[in-house]
Design a protein around this motif. Sequence first.
Motif, PDB file in Angstrom:
ATOM      1  N   TRP A  57      13.828  57.527 -22.247  1.00 36.36           N
ATOM      2  CA  TRP A  57      13.720  57.923 -20.852  1.00 36.36           C
ATOM      3  C   TRP A  57      12.514  57.224 -20.252  1.00 36.36           C
ATOM      4  CZ3 TRP A  57       9.978  61.681 -18.878  1.00 36.36           C
ATOM      5  CH2 TRP A  57      10.166  61.962 -17.514  1.00 36.36           C
ATOM      6  N   ASP A  72      16.011  58.040 -14.352  1.00 36.45           N
ATOM      7  CA  ASP A  72      16.359  59.291 -13.674  1.00 36.45           C
ATOM      8  C   ASP A  72      17.641  59.163 -12.864  1.00 36.45           C
ATOM      9  OD1 ASP A  72      14.229  60.765 -14.679  1.00 36.45           O
ATOM     10  OD2 ASP A  72      12.945  60.394 -12.936  1.00 36.45           O
ATOM     11  N   GLY A  95      13.704  64.042 -16.717  1.00 35.87           N
ATOM     12  CA  GLY A  95      14.450  63.850 -15.483  1.00 35.87           C
ATOM     13  C   GLY A  95      13.854  64.621 -14.333  1.00 35.87           C
ATOM     14  N   THR A  96      14.600  64.653 -13.241  1.00 35.70           N
ATOM     15  CA  THR A  96      14.133  65.297 -12.009  1.00 35.70           C
ATOM     16  C   THR A  96      14.459  66.782 -11.962  1.00 35.70           C
ATOM     17  OG1 THR A  96      16.187  64.843 -10.827  1.00 35.70           O
ATOM     18  CG2 THR A  96      14.474  63.131 -10.750  1.00 35.70           C
TER      19      THR A  96
END
Length: 135
Positions: A57, A72, A95-96
């Motif tokens: 990520w 993301d 992530g968001t």
Amino acid sequence: PPNVDVLGVTVDEHLLLPDLGLGIWGRAHADYVDMSPLASAAARKMPHEIVMAHGHWVSGAHDLHRSWLIHDHEVEATAADYVALGHWDRAEHVGTGSVPAYYSGSPDLARSINVVRLRSGASAEVTRHPVVFAG
């Protein structure tokens, strides 16, 4: 066994389990060539959809030197109920937050497992549970 499927071996990329209302999508790493693990993730075909990816990520520019990058916007584009990520040995929520995305980590190092509950009409509920190894 006939009741076991392996993405990239017995199933190409999308395993459909209609009796459970569940689709599982993932692209296996067939070699060591760099690739984007979430590129062209399949569209939802079932009421619940889990996406699996193996890679790094990207949390900032300092991660761009890695291979198998997961961004993301790619996580969000899956619109999955849950994105299960692998490659990191530690448990991490990434992530968001618009799509639940987690590295579960290696249970022997993270000392935990993620339990995922798919709920009707809502994104997945993810809880981390401690693991105690005997011996």
